[in-house]
Design an enzyme around this catalytic site. Structure first.
Site, PDB file in Angstrom:
ATOM      1  CG  HIS A  79      -2.083   0.896   1.097  1.00 19.39           C
ATOM      2  ND1 HIS A  79      -2.037   2.255   1.288  1.00 19.39           N
ATOM      3  CD2 HIS A  79      -3.351   0.606   0.730  1.00 19.39           C
ATOM      4  CE1 HIS A  79      -3.242   2.774   1.059  1.00 19.39           C
ATOM      5  NE2 HIS A  79      -4.056   1.803   0.713  1.00 19.39           N
ATOM      6  CG  ASP A 124      -8.361  -4.561  -2.800  1.00 18.93           C
ATOM      7  OD1 ASP A 124      -7.623  -3.585  -2.977  1.00 18.93           O
ATOM      8  OD2 ASP A 124      -9.602  -4.507  -2.883  1.00 18.93           O
TER       9      ASP A 124
HETATM   10  C1  SDX Z   1      -6.337  -0.147  -2.960  1.00 16.89           C
HETATM   11  O1  SDX Z   1      -4.500   4.340  -2.093  1.00 16.89           O
HETATM   12  C2  SDX Z   1      -5.451   3.769  -1.484  1.00 16.89           C
HETATM   13  O2  SDX Z   1      -5.870   4.193  -0.423  1.00 16.89           O
HETATM   14  C3  SDX Z   1      -6.050   2.570  -2.217  1.00 16.89           C
HETATM   15  C4  SDX Z   1      -7.068   1.736  -1.430  1.00 16.89           C
HETATM   16  C5  SDX Z   1      -8.336   2.490  -1.197  1.00 16.89           C
HETATM   17  O3  SDX Z   1      -9.035   2.143  -0.231  1.00 16.89           O
HETATM   18  O4  SDX Z   1      -8.702   3.339  -2.053  1.00 16.89           O
HETATM   19  O5  SDX Z   1      -6.494   1.337  -0.206  1.00 16.89           O
HETATM   20  C6  SDX Z   1      -7.463   0.481  -2.216  1.00 16.89           C
HETATM   21  O6  SDX Z   1      -6.132   0.162  -4.107  1.00 16.89           O
HETATM   22  C7  SDX Z   1      -5.422  -1.094  -2.217  1.00 16.89           C
HETATM   23  C8  SDX Z   1      -4.242  -1.609  -3.094  1.00 16.89           C
HETATM   24  C9  SDX Z   1      -4.757  -2.720  -4.009  1.00 16.89           C
HETATM   25  N1  SDX Z   1      -3.702  -3.137  -4.955  1.00 16.89           N
HETATM   26  C10 SDX Z   1      -3.041  -4.289  -4.808  1.00 16.89           C
HETATM   27  O7  SDX Z   1      -3.187  -5.078  -3.886  1.00 16.89           O
HETATM   28  C11 SDX Z   1      -2.048  -4.574  -5.958  1.00 16.89           C
HETATM   29  C12 SDX Z   1      -0.733  -5.087  -5.387  1.00 16.89           C
HETATM   30  N2  SDX Z   1      -0.038  -4.004  -4.700  1.00 16.89           N
HETATM   31  C13 SDX Z   1       0.925  -3.233  -5.436  1.00 16.89           C
HETATM   32  O8  SDX Z   1       0.754  -3.132  -6.807  1.00 16.89           O
HETATM   33  C14 SDX Z   1       1.395  -1.981  -4.704  1.00 16.89           C
HETATM   34  O9  SDX Z   1       1.711  -2.359  -3.433  1.00 16.89           O
HETATM   35  C15 SDX Z   1       0.482  -0.771  -4.669  1.00 16.89           C
HETATM   36  C16 SDX Z   1       0.013  -0.393  -6.019  1.00 16.89           C
HETATM   37  C17 SDX Z   1      -0.671  -1.003  -3.778  1.00 16.89           C
HETATM   38  C18 SDX Z   1       1.310   0.376  -4.079  1.00 16.89           C
HETATM   39  O10 SDX Z   1       2.309   0.639  -4.988  1.00 16.89           O
HETATM   40  P1  SDX Z   1       3.496   1.674  -4.683  1.00 16.89           P
HETATM   41  O11 SDX Z   1       3.254   2.436  -3.435  1.00 16.89           O
HETATM   42  O12 SDX Z   1       3.749   2.434  -5.948  1.00 16.89           O
HETATM   43  O13 SDX Z   1       4.695   0.743  -4.360  1.00 16.89           O
HETATM   44  P2  SDX Z   1       5.759   0.247  -5.427  1.00 16.89           P
HETATM   45  O14 SDX Z   1       5.065  -0.400  -6.574  1.00 16.89           O
HETATM   46  O15 SDX Z   1       6.685   1.374  -5.704  1.00 16.89           O
HETATM   47  O16 SDX Z   1       6.518  -0.907  -4.604  1.00 16.89           O
HETATM   48  C19 SDX Z   1       7.708  -0.654  -3.854  1.00 16.89           C
HETATM   49  C20 SDX Z   1       8.473  -1.986  -3.893  1.00 16.89           C
HETATM   50  C21 SDX Z   1       8.792  -2.459  -5.309  1.00 16.89           C
HETATM   51  O17 SDX Z   1       9.887  -3.329  -5.220  1.00 16.89           O
HETATM   52  P3  SDX Z   1      11.400  -2.778  -5.603  1.00 16.89           P
HETATM   53  O18 SDX Z   1      11.266  -2.020  -6.913  1.00 16.89           O
HETATM   54  O19 SDX Z   1      11.785  -1.891  -4.437  1.00 16.89           O
HETATM   55  O20 SDX Z   1      12.229  -4.033  -5.707  1.00 16.89           O
HETATM   56  O21 SDX Z   1       7.625  -3.022  -3.327  1.00 16.89           O
HETATM   57  C22 SDX Z   1       7.338  -3.979  -4.344  1.00 16.89           C
HETATM   58  C23 SDX Z   1       7.605  -3.313  -5.669  1.00 16.89           C
HETATM   59  O22 SDX Z   1       7.920  -4.281  -6.663  1.00 16.89           O
HETATM   60  N3  SDX Z   1       5.914  -4.331  -4.202  1.00 16.89           N
HETATM   61  C24 SDX Z   1       5.429  -5.552  -4.339  1.00 16.89           C
HETATM   62  C25 SDX Z   1       4.052  -5.450  -4.109  1.00 16.89           C
HETATM   63  N4  SDX Z   1       3.745  -4.169  -3.843  1.00 16.89           N
HETATM   64  C26 SDX Z   1       4.902  -3.487  -3.913  1.00 16.89           C
HETATM   65  N5  SDX Z   1       6.050  -6.719  -4.638  1.00 16.89           N
HETATM   66  C27 SDX Z   1       5.233  -7.801  -4.699  1.00 16.89           C
HETATM   67  N6  SDX Z   1       3.909  -7.784  -4.482  1.00 16.89           N
HETATM   68  C28 SDX Z   1       3.287  -6.624  -4.191  1.00 16.89           C
HETATM   69  N7  SDX Z   1       1.981  -6.598  -3.982  1.00 16.89           N
END
Ligand code: SDX
Length: 428
Positions: free
Chosen positions: A305, A362
């Site tokens: 998140h 989620d």
């Molecule tokens: C919602 O914003 C809100 O409030 C949203 C929400 C709401 O109520 O409206 O809470 C609802 O959208 C919840 C999120 C639902 N999405 C998911 O579950 C999809 C999986 N999660 C990710 O795609 C991610 O964690 C996000 C999109 C939620 C957040 O993305 P960020 O903040 O841009 O983080 P990032 O992609 O920059 O990740 C930082 C690191 C990366 O690794 P490195 O490049 O440092 O090696 O963490 C890793 C990412 O690859 N990472 C994950 C991951 N989430 C982040 N690796 C594996 N699995 C994951 N889920």
């Protein structure tokens, strides 16, 4: 006062402090005074507004709607009461609650003209495509909701009630159409979530028997999704509203932003991921390794998140509700077992610990929706139904701010520099 010194220019930046002691540097004069802008990819460090609606402390896992902790509202409130709270800023008294509830009931029936909209979509149309289209359509059937010339919302209370009430009716009707069953009309005297279950699952002369635990789980799901400050879809609603667009158009844009799998589409993606692992010839541990190695862009959907760097408080509540619901319904909990195993592995693995990745709203919500009998392609629609009051509250907040200017970010251009046009015949 913080100062920015650039090329012998000094800009003093006022500090904004919120009621929860959050701090921001106001850089409104940066470009005018220095010619520089800031660049903040994905706006992770940028506040777009001051808001009084929802407070999140991502490090402590705190979520409050208008100051009330989500845990208390989830346990004691109703979706209708929480919707009123988030929109109007206070818990309703008896007459306010009754008036709001009556307005939702008054607005719950779709205009018969809507049948043409449903018939106009192919049977396999994704319900989110239908919902975003029909949100704009619904406003057209009541001339007193927005000014036909300017397109501005002219009756906020009624428009808000129509959106909250009819997104539920549209979702259920879309489902019925997709399975070839007749649309079911809402009862005039049933509460919000109960009427939704009736419209989804009743058959002609065979009313759906609502299981109190199913009703509780659905109500919990809706309350927990009502608002979440400046998330992607809510920021979209605010951005569209800043142009002066009406409430229906702004909320329709919110539906489109929510559809993405990184945002509202994640609840569907989580169940698809859990099902794939359950049926796969590889183990949960193997899948975690795939995620850590980013094989094929694999992500642990439902984890991570932008704001929560601790457990999403909503995930905890939904996890308990999922266990209780499946146990009581005597439904198979294979997906829950896979989710539990995934979570156990991830929460002890350095990859996730270092990146502060925890279960978000989620991770368990889809398991609840599946147990209730909601089809997979409607999971994100359910998120939209829950989030509608939040979008409405943010539209109201930005629209009531008379000093609000249209959102218009700047950019740093990195394309081709000046070059002259060469006609086709001269371009070899
Ligand atoms: C919602 O914003 C809100 O409030 C949203 C929400 C709401 O109520 O409206 O809470 C609802 O959208 C919840 C999120 C639902 N999405 C998911 O579950 C999809 C999986 N999660 C990710 O795609 C991610 O964690 C996000 C999109 C939620 C957040 O993305 P960020 O903040 O841009 O983080 P990032 O992609 O920059 O990740 C930082 C690191 C990366 O690794 P490195 O490049 O440092 O090696 O963490 C890793 C990412 O690859 N990472 C994950 C991951 N989430 C982040 N690796 C594996 N699995 C994951 N889920």
């Amino acid at each position: 006062m913080p100062r920015i010194e650039i090329e012998n220019k000094v800009l003093s930046c006022p500090v904004i402090v919120g009621t929860e002691n959050e701090k921001a540097i106001d850089i409104s004069n940066l470009r005018a005074q220095t010619g520089y802008i800031t660049l903040d990819d994905s706006l992770a460090n940028t506040g777009s507004c001051k808001s009084s609606i929802t407070y999140i402390d991502g490090d402590k896992g705190v979520l409050r709607y208008r100051g009330y902790p989500i845990e208390q509202l989830a346990e004691k409130s109703s979706f209708t009461e929480t919707a009123y709270l988030i929109i109007y800023g206070k818990l309703p008294n008896e007459s306010e609650y009754q008036n709001f509830s009556n307005l939702l009931t008054e607005q719950q029936i779709l205009h018969e003209g809507f049948r043409h909209h449903f018939e106009g979509f192919p049977n396999n149309a994704h319900p989110m495509a239908m919902l975003s289209a029909m949100i704009n359509a619904m406003g057209c059937y009541q001339s007193d909701l927005y000014d036909e010339r300017s397109g501005e919302t002219s009756n906020f209370d009624k428009s808000a009630a129509q959106l909250i009430s009819q997104v539920r009716t549209i979702a259920a009707a879309a489902y019925k159409m997709s399975i070839g069953q007749p649309m079911v009309y809402p009862y005039p005297n049933k509460r919000y979530a109960e009427n939704f279950l009736h419209m989804m699952f009743s058959l002609p002369n065979q009313p759906y028997e609502v299981d109190p635990l199913v009703l509780h789980a659905l109500t919990l799901f809706l309350i927990l999704h009502v608002d979440h400050e400046q998330n992607c879809s809510t920021s979209t609603v605010r951005l569209v509203a800043s142009s002066g667009a009406n409430l229906h158009a702004s909320c329709s844009a919110g539906v489109c932003a929510l559809w993405g799998r990184l945002h509202g589409g994640a609840n569907q993606a989580v169940v698809e991921m859990l099902t794939k692992i359950k049926n796969a010839d590889y183990t949960v541990k193997d899948f975690i390794e795939k995620v850590k190695n980013k094989e094929g862009g694999a992500k642990l959907m439902g984890f991570g998140h932008r704001v929560y760097k601790n457990y999403d408080p909503r995930a905890k509540i939904l996890q308990n509700a999922a266990y209780k619901l499946l146990k009581t319904l005597g439904k198979g909990d294979e997906l829950l077992e896979v989710a539990h195993e995934l979570s156990e592995f991830a929460l002890q693995d350095d990859y996730f610990i270092e990146r502060k990745l925890y279960p978000n709203v989620d991770f368990y919500s889809g398991i609840i929706l599946q147990a209730i009998g909601i089809p997979l392609n409607m999971f994100t629609v359910m998120f939209a139904i829950g989030r509608m009051p939040g979008w409405i509250a943010h539209w109201k907040e930005i629209t009531e701010n008379t000093k609000q200017r249209i959102y218009r970010p700047r950019q740093i251009y990195v394309g081709e520099t000046h070059r002259n046009y060469i006609p086709l015949e001269e371009r070899l």
